[in-house]
Design a protein around this motif. Structure first.
Motif, PDB file in Angstrom:
ATOM      1  N   PHE A 468       0.813  -1.208   0.000  1.00  0.00           N
ATOM      2  CA  PHE A 468       0.000   0.000   0.000  1.00  0.00           C
ATOM      3  C   PHE A 468       0.853   1.267   0.000  1.00  0.00           C
ATOM      4  O   PHE A 468       0.400   2.308  -0.481  1.00  0.00           O
ATOM      5  N   GLU A 469       2.081   1.193   0.493  1.00  0.00           N
ATOM      6  CA  GLU A 469       2.999   2.338   0.340  1.00  0.00           C
ATOM      7  C   GLU A 469       3.278   2.589  -1.136  1.00  0.00           C
ATOM      8  O   GLU A 469       3.294   3.743  -1.597  1.00  0.00           O
ATOM      9  N   LEU A 470       3.521   1.509  -1.874  1.00  0.00           N
ATOM     10  CA  LEU A 470       3.765   1.635  -3.317  1.00  0.00           C
ATOM     11  C   LEU A 470       2.538   2.189  -4.032  1.00  0.00           C
ATOM     12  O   LEU A 470       2.656   3.056  -4.908  1.00  0.00           O
ATOM     13  N   LEU A 471       1.360   1.687  -3.665  1.00  0.00           N
ATOM     14  CA  LEU A 471       0.124   2.150  -4.310  1.00  0.00           C
ATOM     15  C   LEU A 471      -0.117   3.630  -4.017  1.00  0.00           C
ATOM     16  O   LEU A 471      -0.515   4.390  -4.906  1.00  0.00           O
ATOM     17  N   ARG A 472       0.116   4.031  -2.776  1.00  0.00           N
ATOM     18  CA  ARG A 472      -0.060   5.449  -2.432  1.00  0.00           C
ATOM     19  C   ARG A 472       0.937   6.323  -3.185  1.00  0.00           C
ATOM     20  O   ARG A 472       0.585   7.414  -3.666  1.00  0.00           O
ATOM     21  N   ALA A 473       2.171   5.843  -3.288  1.00  0.00           N
ATOM     22  CA  ALA A 473       3.194   6.606  -4.022  1.00  0.00           C
ATOM     23  C   ALA A 473       2.800   6.753  -5.495  1.00  0.00           C
ATOM     24  O   ALA A 473       2.985   7.824  -6.095  1.00  0.00           O
ATOM     25  N   ASP A 474       2.249   5.684  -6.069  1.00  0.00           N
ATOM     26  CA  ASP A 474       1.814   5.751  -7.467  1.00  0.00           C
ATOM     27  C   ASP A 474       0.695   6.772  -7.649  1.00  0.00           C
ATOM     28  O   ASP A 474       0.689   7.539  -8.621  1.00  0.00           O
ATOM     29  N   LEU A 475      -0.263   6.779  -6.729  1.00  0.00           N
ATOM     30  CA  LEU A 475      -1.372   7.729  -6.836  1.00  0.00           C
ATOM     31  C   LEU A 475      -0.883   9.162  -6.699  1.00  0.00           C
ATOM     32  O   LEU A 475      -1.330  10.055  -7.423  1.00  0.00           O
ATOM     33  N   LEU A 476       0.038   9.376  -5.765  1.00  0.00           N
ATOM     34  CA  LEU A 476       0.579  10.728  -5.589  1.00  0.00           C
ATOM     35  C   LEU A 476       1.367  11.147  -6.832  1.00  0.00           C
ATOM     36  O   LEU A 476       1.304  12.310  -7.259  1.00  0.00           O
ATOM     37  N   LYS A 477       2.096  10.202  -7.424  1.00  0.00           N
ATOM     38  CA  LYS A 477       2.849  10.498  -8.652  1.00  0.00           C
ATOM     39  C   LYS A 477       1.884  10.812  -9.798  1.00  0.00           C
ATOM     40  O   LYS A 477       2.121  11.739 -10.590  1.00  0.00           O
ATOM     41  N   ALA A 478       0.799  10.037  -9.879  1.00  0.00           N
ATOM     42  CA  ALA A 478      -0.214  10.274 -10.916  1.00  0.00           C
ATOM     43  C   ALA A 478      -0.869  11.639 -10.715  1.00  0.00           C
ATOM     44  O   ALA A 478      -1.127  12.367 -11.686  1.00  0.00           O
ATOM     45  N   ASP A 479      -1.123  11.985  -9.464  1.00  0.00           N
ATOM     46  CA  ASP A 479      -1.737  13.284  -9.170  1.00  0.00           C
ATOM     47  C   ASP A 479      -0.794  14.426  -9.554  1.00  0.00           C
ATOM     48  O   ASP A 479      -1.219  15.442 -10.111  1.00  0.00           O
ATOM     49  N   GLN A 480       0.498  14.245  -9.284  1.00  0.00           N
ATOM     50  CA  GLN A 480       1.496  15.259  -9.658  1.00  0.00           C
ATOM     51  C   GLN A 480       1.587  15.384 -11.177  1.00  0.00           C
ATOM     52  O   GLN A 480       1.690  16.491 -11.722  1.00  0.00           O
ATOM     53  N   LEU A 481       1.536  14.251 -11.866  1.00  0.00           N
ATOM     54  CA  LEU A 481       1.587  14.265 -13.329  1.00  0.00           C
ATOM     55  C   LEU A 481       0.355  14.966 -13.900  1.00  0.00           C
ATOM     56  O   LEU A 481       0.456  15.720 -14.880  1.00  0.00           O
ATOM     57  N   ALA A 482      -0.801  14.730 -13.279  1.00  0.00           N
ATOM     58  CA  ALA A 482      -2.018  15.416 -13.717  1.00  0.00           C
ATOM     59  C   ALA A 482      -1.872  16.926 -13.542  1.00  0.00           C
ATOM     60  O   ALA A 482      -2.327  17.707 -14.388  1.00  0.00           O
ATOM     61  N   SER A 483      -1.218  17.343 -12.460  1.00  0.00           N
ATOM     62  CA  SER A 483      -0.983  18.774 -12.231  1.00  0.00           C
ATOM     63  C   SER A 483      -0.062  19.346 -13.303  1.00  0.00           C
ATOM     64  O   SER A 483      -0.256  20.473 -13.778  1.00  0.00           O
ATOM     65  N   GLU A 484       0.961  18.572 -13.691  1.00  0.00           N
ATOM     66  CA  GLU A 484       1.882  19.027 -14.743  1.00  0.00           C
ATOM     67  C   GLU A 484       1.140  19.155 -16.081  1.00  0.00           C
ATOM     68  O   GLU A 484       1.368  20.113 -16.838  1.00  0.00           O
ATOM     69  N   ILE A 485       0.280  18.181 -16.376  1.00  0.00           N
ATOM     70  CA  ILE A 485      -0.507  18.243 -17.614  1.00  0.00           C
ATOM     71  C   ILE A 485      -1.418  19.469 -17.584  1.00  0.00           C
ATOM     72  O   ILE A 485      -1.573  20.168 -18.595  1.00  0.00           O
TER      73      ILE A 485
END
Length: 647
Positions: A468-485
């Motif tokens: 779940f640490e990995l899953l949370r990190a992925d979601l946060l990374k996806a959220d950051q990428l969405a912000s960049e887009i």
């Protein structure tokens, strides 16, 4: 009002909303405002309201009157029992009652032997040919009750078979069923049952989950870590004559107490209060005994006494069938129905209200921008034509040439706009890969391997934490990428607005961090399952495999929801750009057409200006109507309910 009445009114609101949404879609289509992004948003909102399900899970140890309570609350209108509710064990397998218009009325039964195969319940749902099917006649209560009686069927198996199926564990003798003198063990014949029938409440989206006792619940992890946590209300039934027994407390602590606050309404029903109606005691003394039992049960379970409702399901059913108001009042069944209506439906209305408000705000912005673009183009055309008053044919010809040149330059700018699209799509591809099934499966692989290992799993809690640490990190990374887009879109749209006079504005990006809460709830439901009481059960590889499949099924739902949110955001941005390009091309065509008409007839100038002014007036009416229609859809479910009641 009773739960049934509240639910009926909730259904009326949903149907009214669907009708208003349909009318609005048609109106937007008629006025060429139903762009792809708007259509997608309306379709999603319509599907959410139309398919909104409300699941009420009934949980109890055997012989607490759970099936009788379901009969009394939901099926008294049939004038008899529908769910089997005789003495002893009745519902032997988890049973879901719902309605699917695409499936004929039927009972579908999944054989218990499917536990031996490596498929989740969700996967078995998509294999209808593996279920035994019994057609139901919803207009024949006797046939209906006789068919549904099959959920109580059992079969006798050897101890080794019972062990393989998850009903016998030498390390947990207290949880094992009684062995017959012949060495055979009685187990449920079916693993899961689905009842599809056009009951009025089920047609409106109610789903009832009837669960078996402790032993059957513990043997089916998907029920515990997926279905129960997703229920909108959990009704836990105790016996008024016994209070909270040891097995009751085990079910409560292992499967219900850990459910997140606010995620589901939790009600405790102290059933069978009619066993306390003592002819040697006064009514006041009986009520004091019931009140004491409520308080004691609440204390043991760590609840407020207000969350414990004392009823007699059997007398309530009898009272409804015989229309005995005094007996119905004495059964106290209506207090339970009122609590379900207030807590459960109130929660669903708030959720739907928030979804509607968010969707309408976005829709107003998207359609409002399109109306604004058209209004601006009309103003520019009027000003352009006003400037031609008194001009000779040469000036008019020059204007036409200038418009055609602007059109050619705009058409040549396609490469620049395409570059914006390609950068956007490249970043989106990375975002979708983070939320895709393949990536999710790779993240869960280590945990699944740990769960499938034989023996006591001392490190499985750590494996859950790491996953779940990995899953949370992925979601946060996806959220950051969405912000960049989003930042890229804002910069690109700003440049296009400045260069071409567009009014592009990127839609609100998906808030992917919100799905961290879903991950937290999933993790919590699984960690709750890793209690000491389940350690020996977890030692069985096949049980761990079922738990891993249940985890993957539930995570997929969360990730699919996140992907849908990203896709809607992407479509809204692309559709907005497409709409502006289309409007600009139409604008060029209209300007050239207007100048052509003026060249052909002297009266064409004044006539065209009047036409444009008329279009401006019509557009103002469209804008006002848009506000009115979205305002009607923004009306809260509570306000709509009040209108229904007044009507």
């Amino acid at each position: 009002m009773s739960f049934n009445q509240e639910f009926d009114d909730h259904g009326v609101w949903r149907r009214q909303f669907a009708l208003r949404l349909k009318l609005m879609s048609e109106w937007l289509q008629d006025h060429e405002l139903l762009e792809a992004g708007v259509r997608e948003r309306l379709d999603q909102l319509h599907a959410q309201v139309r398919n909104d399900k409300i699941m009420v899970a009934f949980v109890a140890e055997f012989s607490r009157g759970k099936s009788e309570l379901i009969n009394a609350v939901f099926f008294a209108g049939y004038g008899r029992r529908i769910m089997p509710a005789s003495a002893g064990r009745t519902t032997m397998c988890p049973t879901e009652l719902g309605y699917d218009s695409e499936v004929p009325p039927c009972l579908r039964l999944l054989p218990i032997e499917t536990r031996l195969q490596s498929k989740s319940l969700l996967e078995w749902r998509n294999a209808p040919d593996k279920w035994e099917r019994v057609d139901l006649d919803v207009n024949d209560p006797q046939q209906l009750a006789r068919a549904i009686q099959k959920v109580a069927e059992v079969r006798r198996v050897t101890r080794s078979e019972a062990t393989a199926l998850g009903f016998w564990n030498d390390e947990l003798p207290d949880d094992n069923p009684v062995m017959g003198s012949d060495g055979m063990i009685e187990v449920p014949k079916w693993r899961h049952a689905l009842i599809n029938m056009a009951h009025p409440l089920l047609k409106q989206g109610l789903v009832i989950l009837d669960t078996p006792g402790l032993n059957a619940i513990g043997a089916e992890p998907e029920l515990t870590v997926s279905l129960l946590p997703q229920a909108h209300a959990v009704v836990f039934i105790l016996g008024a004559d016994t209070g909270v027994t040891k097995s009751d407390l085990a079910i409560w602590r292992q499967h219900i107490a850990g459910l997140p606050e606010g995620q589901a309404s939790r009600l405790v029903v102290l059933n069978k209060i009619d066993t306390m109606w003592d002819a040697l005691s006064t009514p006041e003394q009986v009520q004091l005994q019931i009140a004491a039992q409520r308080t004691e049960s609440a204390d043991v379970l760590g609840l407020s006494p207000l969350q414990v409702i004392a009823v007699s399901a059997q007398k309530g059913l009898l009272a409804k069938v015989s229309r005995d108001e005094r007996l119905l009042q004495a059964s106290n069944l209506m207090e339970l129905e009122t609590a379900l209506g207030v807590d459960l439906l109130g929660q669903r209305r708030r959720i739907l209200g928030a979804a509607v408000a968010s969707a309408m705000q976005a829709l107003r912005q998207e359609t409002g921008r399109l109306v604004h673009t058209r209004a601006r183009d009309l103003v520019e055309q009027v000003q352009e034509l006003e400037g031609l008053r008194g001009k000779n044919a040469g000036v008019i010809k020059q204007m036409r040439l200038r418009i055609e040149q602007e059109q050619a330059e705009f058409d040549a700018s396609g490469a620049k706009i395409q570059a914006v699209r390609s950068v956007h799509l490249r970043l989106l591809k990375h975002l979708f890969s983070l939320l895709g099934h393949s990536h999710l499966k790779s993240r869960v692989t280590e945990l699944a391997r740990a769960l499938k290992q034989p023996g006591i799993k001392l490190g499985v809690r750590r494996a859950y934490g790491h996953t779940f640490e990995l899953l949370r990190a992925d979601l946060l990374k996806a959220d950051q990428l969405a912000s960049e887009i989003q930042s890229m879109l804002e910069g690109s749209f700003k440049g296009l607005n400045a260069e071409y006079g567009f009014s592009l504005q990127p839609p609100t990006p998906p808030q992917l961090q919100q799905y961290l809460k879903d991950l937290e709830l999933i993790e919590k439901s699984h960690l709750q399952y890793l209690s000491l009481g389940n350690a020996l059960r977890l030692a069985q590889p096949e049980f761990g495999e079922r738990l891993a499949r249940a985890l993957m099924s539930r995570l997929r739902v969360v990730y699919d929801t996140a992907v849908n949110a990203v896709e809607l955001w992407n479509k809204s941005a692309a559709a907005q750009l497409d709409a502006q390009l289309r409007e600009r091309r139409r604008n060029f065509s209209r300007r050239i057409e207007a100048v052509s008409r003026i060249q052909q007839a002297a009266s064409g100038l004044d006539e065209r200006i009047r036409e444009l002014q008329s279009q401006q007036a019509d557009l103002n009416l469209v804008d006002a109507k848009l506000v009115e229609l979205t305002g009607q859809l923004l009306e809260s479910p509570e306000a709509a309910q009040a209108e229904v009641v007044e009507a």
